[in-house]
Design a protein around this motif. Structure first.
Motif, PDB file in Angstrom:
ATOM      1  N   UNK A  82       0.828  -1.111  -0.051  1.00 16.93           N
ATOM      2  CA  UNK A  82      -0.096  -0.078   0.024  1.00 16.93           C
ATOM      3  C   UNK A  82       0.860   1.252  -0.081  1.00 16.93           C
ATOM      4  N   UNK A  83       0.989   2.124  -1.077  1.00 15.74           N
ATOM      5  CA  UNK A  83       1.747   3.232  -1.009  1.00 15.74           C
ATOM      6  C   UNK A  83       0.694   4.351  -0.706  1.00 15.74           C
ATOM      7  N   UNK A  84       1.538   5.346  -0.305  1.00 11.27           N
ATOM      8  CA  UNK A  84       0.916   6.565   0.672  1.00 11.27           C
ATOM      9  C   UNK A  84       1.452   7.875  -0.150  1.00 11.27           C
ATOM     10  N   UNK A  85       0.324   8.697  -0.302  1.00 11.15           N
ATOM     11  CA  UNK A  85       0.574  10.233  -0.751  1.00 11.15           C
ATOM     12  C   UNK A  85       0.204  10.856   0.219  1.00 11.15           C
ATOM     13  N   UNK A  86       1.137  11.898   0.530  1.00  8.02           N
ATOM     14  CA  UNK A  86       0.819  12.557   1.830  1.00  8.02           C
ATOM     15  C   UNK A  86       0.444  14.068   1.561  1.00  8.02           C
TER      16      UNK A  86
ATOM     17  N   UNK B 120       8.746  14.853  11.111  1.00  8.04           N
ATOM     18  CA  UNK B 120       8.129  13.664  11.468  1.00  8.04           C
ATOM     19  C   UNK B 120       7.784  13.152  10.057  1.00  8.04           C
ATOM     20  N   UNK B 121       7.045  13.834   9.142  1.00 11.51           N
ATOM     21  CA  UNK B 121       6.413  13.323   8.180  1.00 11.51           C
ATOM     22  C   UNK B 121       7.560  12.600   7.257  1.00 11.51           C
ATOM     23  N   UNK B 122       8.623  13.017   7.336  1.00  8.32           N
ATOM     24  CA  UNK B 122       9.681  12.394   6.408  1.00  8.32           C
ATOM     25  C   UNK B 122       9.879  10.651   6.845  1.00  8.32           C
ATOM     26  N   UNK B 123       9.587  10.715   8.312  1.00  2.00           N
ATOM     27  CA  UNK B 123       9.757   9.270   9.134  1.00  2.00           C
ATOM     28  C   UNK B 123       8.651   8.506   8.405  1.00  2.00           C
ATOM     29  N   UNK B 124       7.420   9.157   8.387  1.00  2.00           N
ATOM     30  CA  UNK B 124       6.257   8.469   7.945  1.00  2.00           C
ATOM     31  C   UNK B 124       6.300   7.985   6.667  1.00  2.00           C
TER      32      UNK B 124
END
Lengths: 251, 224
Positions: A82-86, B120-124
């Motif tokens: 499952x890939x994620x786009x933030x 933190x978002x880079x860790x995620x």
């Protein structure tokens, strides 16, 4: 292909996801809409195990995970599928556009660097950023960064790409190029689960739209049906509010 | 006022240079050991490992809260009275030990801050593509934390170089100790100490130049 059963997530006393059931077919494009704080993002984050669910089962392809006792190996495998786009792109700041896309292939899939870079170049070509291969995130526009974010997700060759409000942090001028790329993926029948407030996108490309409120899926259906004759009062009220702000949706 | 004895000073430089290797050896050894220890302490603090975390806090508090000179005397003159195995310890080892413990306490805090400072978002994002914690630390977090930490760590290295001069109080003849001896022989205290001051200064300036080069390299990715 993807089956979610009884997925539940609590933060303290608040139940953010209340026993969600959801099946997604291969190549299906699902858009999730709903008011803020109703668990849309949490649903995506739980599927990717960025949040650990309190209960439920997630099946992706032949991998079936009981979320309450998922082992480390299962979690890694689930994330690979499952890939994620933030929302805020979350590109690796110390890596170029090319390296951002190749990183997972090298570290996770153990590809050789030349092979991973070759694939990353193909993807850069497809997302229209071939000339930005050696650019670092800090030097790219929001739209370009998010396209690289999508490129990174494409590289993973995951069974589904999860989009968590991919255009919400973008300046209006960049929204179209990102939605355009997502539409391109949709035409290629990439399985997608998209949380967004872009009703025009939902109407144009979604096979199914889910309306979530209070941690539950209140109603779902093809966009033309859900947008034109919503059954639940909460859906109607939400659509009235949001469509009043998005005039361009009206044909 | 007497005229500065330039010839004496010029003659002193080669003599003192002979003691520079020992000074640098102690500094480099202290720096490397402190760096390793500081990384361990920082990881304990970042991950808040139960039990160890409390010990780490106490460790950092003590070694930041007491003067380096007191710590050196404690290791060299004090501890051997309690633990007889330590009577074998020489001044050089005691100095390296003191520098390591003292500076690791400071460095641990700046390394911790640098790690926590990585978005933190880079860790995620790294987790989302399926990286393990170790992989994301090595590939994403630590390289960026290093960039943030380098200027402060270089400052500590500079401090360490200067702090090696305290070894002279433990009877070690390093740069400072040698100068003291030379000065006592010639009675030209001003010339001797200004010469050694300039030597320390020169080393530090050289390092500052290296630091600027390093920073420029690390910042490449962040130019807009």
């Amino acid at each position: 292909m993807i089956a979610i059963q009884g997925l539940t997530k609590r933060f303290g006393d608040a139940t953010v996801l209340d026993a969600i059931d959801l099946n997604i077919e291969r190549g299906e494009i699902i858009v999730v809409i709903g008011p803020s704080g109703t668990g849309k993002s949490t649903l995506l984050r739980c599927v990717n195990f960025l949040e650990r669910p309190n209960a439920g089962r997630i099946q992706v392809g032949d991998l079936s995970v009981d979320t309450t006792r998922a082992r480390k190996k299962e979690i890694l495998e689930l994330r690979r599928r499952t890939a994620f786009v933030f929302q805020n792109y979350a590109l690796f700041a110390n890596k170029t556009a090319l390296e951002n896309i190749a990183e997972g292939l090298i570290v996770v899939n153990r590809w050789s660097k030349p092979k991973a870079h070759a694939r990353a170049r193909e993807i850069l070509e497809r997302i229209g950023l071939a000339d930005k291969a050696d650019a670092y995130p800090a030097s790219m526009s929001g739209g370009q960064q998010q396209r690289v974010g999508i490129g990174r997700a494409m590289a993973a060759q995951a069974e589904v790409i999860l989009f968590d409000e991919p255009t919400s942090s973008l300046d209006p001028e960049w929204v179209e190029e990102v939605l355009g790329l997502m539409k391109q993926l949709a035409y290629e029948r990439q399985t997608m689960l998209v949380v967004t407030h872009e009703m025009g996108f939902a109407r144009d490309v979604a096979d199914r739209v889910l309306f979530m409120d209070g941690g539950r899926i209140v109603e779902q259906g093809p966009p033309e049906e859900l947008f034109s004759k919503p059954k639940d009062e909460r859906t109607r009220s939400f659509l009235r509010k949001i469509l009043a702000n998005q005039v361009e949706v009206q044909p | 006022m007497n005229v500065l004895d330039i010839d004496y000073m010029l003659g002193l430089v080669p003599v003192l240079l002979g003691y520079l290797p020992l000074t640098l050896e102690m500094a480099v050894a202290g720096m490397l050991l402190a760096l390793v220890l500081a990384c361990l302490l920082a990881v304990v603090r970042v991950l808040e490992i139960p039990g160890l975390n409390a010990f780490t806090l106490l460790f950092i508090s003590f070694f930041r809260g007491t003067p380096l000179l007191v710590q050196l005397f404690l290791f060299y003159y004090g501890l051997p009275q309690i633990f007889s195995v330590l009577t074998q310890i020489n001044g050089i080892t005691a100095t390296i030990m003191g520098l390591t413990l003292h500076f690791s306490a400071y460095m641990a805090e700046s390394i911790r801050a640098a790690i926590v400072g990585v978005d933190r978002s880079q860790t995620e994002a790294a987790l989302s593509v399926g990286m393990t914690n170790a992989q994301l630390m090595r590939r994403i977090v630590l390289p960026q934390a290093t960039r943030v930490a380098v200027p402060t760590l270089m400052n500590y290295f500079i401090d360490i170089i200067k702090a090696t001069s305290l070894a002279f109080t433990l009877g070690v003849t390093e740069l400072m100790g040698a100068t003291q001896k030379e000065a006592a022989g010639s009675f030209l205290y001003f010339e001797a100490f200004i010469t050694v001051a300039i030597m320390y200064w020169g080393i530090v300036e050289l390092l500052s130049w290296v630091q600027r080069r390093l920073e420029a390299r690390f910042n490449e990715a962040y130019q807009r």
